[in-house]
Write a protein that holds these residues in place. Structure first.
Motif, PDB file in Angstrom:
ATOM      1  N   LEU B  67       0.841  -1.209   0.000  1.00  0.00           N
ATOM      2  CA  LEU B  67       0.000   0.000   0.000  1.00  0.00           C
ATOM      3  C   LEU B  67       0.871   1.252   0.000  1.00  0.00           C
ATOM      4  O   LEU B  67       0.614   2.198  -0.748  1.00  0.00           O
ATOM      5  N   LEU B  68       1.920   1.241   0.820  1.00  0.00           N
ATOM      6  CA  LEU B  68       2.805   2.415   0.875  1.00  0.00           C
ATOM      7  C   LEU B  68       3.485   2.648  -0.473  1.00  0.00           C
ATOM      8  O   LEU B  68       3.716   3.790  -0.866  1.00  0.00           O
ATOM      9  N   ALA B  69       3.769   1.560  -1.180  1.00  0.00           N
ATOM     10  CA  ALA B  69       4.378   1.708  -2.504  1.00  0.00           C
ATOM     11  C   ALA B  69       3.413   2.429  -3.446  1.00  0.00           C
ATOM     12  O   ALA B  69       3.830   3.143  -4.345  1.00  0.00           O
ATOM     13  N   CYS B  70       2.128   2.238  -3.203  1.00  0.00           N
ATOM     14  CA  CYS B  70       1.121   2.924  -4.034  1.00  0.00           C
ATOM     15  C   CYS B  70       0.987   4.392  -3.662  1.00  0.00           C
ATOM     16  O   CYS B  70       0.802   5.237  -4.527  1.00  0.00           O
ATOM     17  N   VAL B  71       1.047   4.690  -2.356  1.00  0.00           N
ATOM     18  CA  VAL B  71       0.754   6.068  -1.950  1.00  0.00           C
ATOM     19  C   VAL B  71       1.970   6.973  -1.953  1.00  0.00           C
ATOM     20  O   VAL B  71       1.837   8.160  -2.173  1.00  0.00           O
ATOM     21  N   SER B  72       3.152   6.429  -1.715  1.00  0.00           N
ATOM     22  CA  SER B  72       4.303   7.336  -1.672  1.00  0.00           C
ATOM     23  C   SER B  72       5.479   6.776  -2.435  1.00  0.00           C
ATOM     24  O   SER B  72       6.415   6.274  -1.859  1.00  0.00           O
ATOM     25  N   PRO B  73       5.447   6.860  -3.749  1.00  0.00           N
ATOM     26  CA  PRO B  73       6.586   6.388  -4.533  1.00  0.00           C
ATOM     27  C   PRO B  73       7.778   7.289  -4.254  1.00  0.00           C
ATOM     28  O   PRO B  73       7.619   8.500  -4.153  1.00  0.00           O
ATOM     29  N   ALA B  74       8.914   6.703  -4.150  1.00  0.00           N
ATOM     30  CA  ALA B  74      10.186   7.309  -3.778  1.00  0.00           C
ATOM     31  C   ALA B  74      10.194   8.829  -3.797  1.00  0.00           C
ATOM     32  O   ALA B  74       9.948   9.432  -4.799  1.00  0.00           O
ATOM     33  N   SER B  75      10.453   9.418  -2.687  1.00  0.00           N
ATOM     34  CA  SER B  75      10.714  10.857  -2.573  1.00  0.00           C
ATOM     35  C   SER B  75       9.558  11.782  -2.952  1.00  0.00           C
ATOM     36  O   SER B  75       9.625  12.964  -2.714  1.00  0.00           O
ATOM     37  N   THR B  76       8.513  11.275  -3.580  1.00  0.00           N
ATOM     38  CA  THR B  76       7.388  12.147  -3.903  1.00  0.00           C
ATOM     39  C   THR B  76       6.292  11.955  -2.859  1.00  0.00           C
ATOM     40  O   THR B  76       5.735  10.891  -2.773  1.00  0.00           O
ATOM     41  N   PRO B  77       6.014  13.001  -2.085  1.00  0.00           N
ATOM     42  CA  PRO B  77       4.944  12.856  -1.110  1.00  0.00           C
ATOM     43  C   PRO B  77       3.649  12.497  -1.824  1.00  0.00           C
ATOM     44  O   PRO B  77       3.325  13.096  -2.850  1.00  0.00           O
ATOM     45  N   TRP B  78       2.943  11.501  -1.292  1.00  0.00           N
ATOM     46  CA  TRP B  78       1.741  11.003  -1.967  1.00  0.00           C
ATOM     47  C   TRP B  78       0.730  12.105  -2.201  1.00  0.00           C
ATOM     48  O   TRP B  78       0.079  12.184  -3.212  1.00  0.00           O
ATOM     49  N   LYS B  79       0.670  13.031  -1.231  1.00  0.00           N
ATOM     50  CA  LYS B  79      -0.402  14.018  -1.310  1.00  0.00           C
ATOM     51  C   LYS B  79      -0.167  14.963  -2.485  1.00  0.00           C
ATOM     52  O   LYS B  79      -1.083  15.312  -3.210  1.00  0.00           O
ATOM     53  N   ARG B  80       1.127  15.331  -2.632  1.00  0.00           N
ATOM     54  CA  ARG B  80       1.447  16.230  -3.725  1.00  0.00           C
ATOM     55  C   ARG B  80       1.107  15.552  -5.046  1.00  0.00           C
ATOM     56  O   ARG B  80       0.541  16.135  -5.951  1.00  0.00           O
ATOM     57  N   ARG B  81       1.464  14.259  -5.101  1.00  0.00           N
ATOM     58  CA  ARG B  81       1.265  13.518  -6.331  1.00  0.00           C
ATOM     59  C   ARG B  81      -0.223  13.368  -6.637  1.00  0.00           C
ATOM     60  O   ARG B  81      -0.695  13.716  -7.717  1.00  0.00           O
ATOM     61  N   VAL B  82      -0.983  12.895  -5.627  1.00  0.00           N
ATOM     62  CA  VAL B  82      -2.416  12.710  -5.837  1.00  0.00           C
ATOM     63  C   VAL B  82      -3.071  14.043  -6.154  1.00  0.00           C
ATOM     64  O   VAL B  82      -3.847  14.175  -7.090  1.00  0.00           O
ATOM     65  N   GLY B  83      -2.703  15.058  -5.367  1.00  0.00           N
ATOM     66  CA  GLY B  83      -3.280  16.375  -5.587  1.00  0.00           C
ATOM     67  C   GLY B  83      -2.939  16.903  -6.960  1.00  0.00           C
ATOM     68  O   GLY B  83      -3.792  17.446  -7.658  1.00  0.00           O
ATOM     69  N   PHE B  84      -1.693  16.698  -7.366  1.00  0.00           N
ATOM     70  CA  PHE B  84      -1.261  17.175  -8.675  1.00  0.00           C
ATOM     71  C   PHE B  84      -2.088  16.540  -9.784  1.00  0.00           C
ATOM     72  O   PHE B  84      -2.615  17.218 -10.649  1.00  0.00           O
TER      73      PHE B  84
END
Ligand SMILES: [Zn+2]
Lengths: 204, 223
Positions: B67-84
């Motif tokens: 699950l963590l691999a899905c939400v926070s791929p290396a160095s990119t905060p999940w929230k920024r990524r999802v939000g982006f």
């Protein structure tokens, strides 16, 4: 609900802090939220879908949805209640999709496993048969009945908490719980299990 | 208390919501009434089993890691990524489709009816007589026109490939959206430079950075 360890207010404050950190994407906080809730969430979802792989997929989707909308989480709820609400919604969608594909989803269509009568002494074989009969009966309840019964007994939720998870009025939840009980009783009696035998066997 | 009355209290009793007084009365009736005793016993035993029987299935040990691999791929905060992706990527992707239609005669209807493999072709090759700005780059039949068309086609194809990759890959979602957007901006600039508008860079608010992928880098040079 579901988790009642140390003093409530301290618990709530710790949970609030954890969610704030998770909102900022802190991996340790996300991990703590997952590890703190995955087992109970899975236990509930698995009881609903009775399929390991499906249950894990639903849990994964539930966490992802929860994390994506952490900003909208209101700390008037317990995180676990909120998570279960999302999980139940994902679960319903999954069951509906399956129903659309296969035409049946309710376990009511499955044959009940055990219709044998417990013998005079409740040795482990009889106890196991009794358990199997009870779970078979639970599986044959309607989805909201099953959710209500499992949340009430297994997760020690109040009717108010179940109402939050199922997004239904409390009165409707009580109706599901009571009808679920009545149906369980009929199904168990159909399976040859009576209160009379239980009283005799348990009370000796 | 009669059985009828007692039975009406069963659910409240099992819910734990019966008043102390009524609970005592029900208890007294239960002692004297075999029928009610049996019915309550059945429900209490069933409830006890549902509450305490160990689960036959458990969540996988590696669930958290997966699950963590899905939400926070290396160095990119999940929230920024999802939000982006949600708030920037989707509107920009829509803008990309509009811009492509503007530039290259992209026909959404054709995309809908075409098979997956036909989409690129549909997008790359403007229909004859299609009077879009992309078709008006250079004079028809001149070398400049052919060169311009070739480069435009390649760029559009690359954007389409990136968009496809973005749709199919969760891992590089943000990277691909960014790449697509950069290339789209470059394409728009290129169209303006090659075409009628000499304003050039005015469309692009950011200077395109050096492309990190050398394989894709050379094409960007001629913009
Ligand atoms: Zn009675």
């Amino acid at each position: 609900m579901i988790d009642n360890s140390s003093p409530r207010s301290r618990d709530r404050e710790a949970e609030r802090q954890l969610i704030l950190r998770a909102r900022d994407g802190e991996p340790a906080a996300l991990r703590a939220l997952i590890d703190g809730h995955k087992d109970r969430l899975y236990a509930f979802i698995w009881r609903m879908v009775r399929h390991h792989h499906d249950a894990e997929e639903i849990c994964q989707e539930t966490f992802l949805k929860a994390f994506a909308s952490l900003d909208s989480f209101s700390d008037q709820y317990r995180f676990s209640t909120w998570l279960f609400t999302i999980g139940y919604r994902v679960c319903l969608n999954s069951l509906r999709r399956k129903k659309a594909l296969t035409g049946d989803v309710e376990f009511a269509t499955l044959p009940i496993e055990s219709n044998e009568t417990p013998t005079a002494t409740l040795e482990s074989e009889d106890a196991n048969r009794l358990k199997r009969s009870v779970w078979s009966a639970v599986e044959r309840l309607s989805t909201p009945q099953r959710a209500s019964v499992v949340l009430f007994y297994r997760h020690e939720c109040s009717c108010h908490e179940i109402a939050e998870v199922l997004e239904l009025p409390v009165a409707t939840v009580k109706s599901h719980l009571h009808r679920g009980r009545a149906r369980l009783r009929l199904l168990l009696e159909d399976a040859g299990i009576s209160g009379e035998q239980l009283v005799r066997n348990f009370a000796g | 208390m009669h059985c009828d009355h007692a039975r009406q209290l069963f659910d409240a009793y099992l819910d734990g919501e019966l008043s102390a007084g009524l609970a005592t009365e029900l208890g007294a009736h239960r002692l004297n009434c075999e029928q009610c005793r049996h019915e309550l016993a059945l429900m209490e035993v069933a409830g006890h089993i549902i509450a305490s029987d160990p689960d036959a299935s458990a969540i996988s040990d590696d669930f958290t890691e997966r699950l963590l691999a899905c939400v926070s791929p290396a160095s990119t905060p999940w929230k920024r990524r999802v939000g982006f992706v949600l708030y920037v990527g989707v509107p920009l992707a829509a803008a990309a489709v509009v811009a492509l239609a503007f530039l290259g005669g992209f026909d959404p209807k054709a995309q809908r009816v075409a098979g997956q493999k036909d989409i690129a072709t549909t997008m790359m090759v403007p229909e004859n007589g299609d009077d879009t700005p992309a078709n008006r780059i250079g004079a028809p039949g001149t070398d400049e026109s052919r060169r311009g068309k070739g480069a435009q086609t390649q760029r559009r194809q690359r954007i389409e490939e990136n968009w496809e990759a973005m749709r199919q890959s969760g891992d590089s979602l943000q990277k691909n959206v960014e790449l697509t957007i950069l290339q789209l901006l470059e394409l728009l600039n290129g169209a303006r430079e090659d075409g009628t508008d000499s304003g050039g860079n005015s469309l692009s608010p950011v200077k395109p950075p050096t492309n990190p992928d050398p394989a894709k880098g050379d094409d960007l040079e001629d913009l």
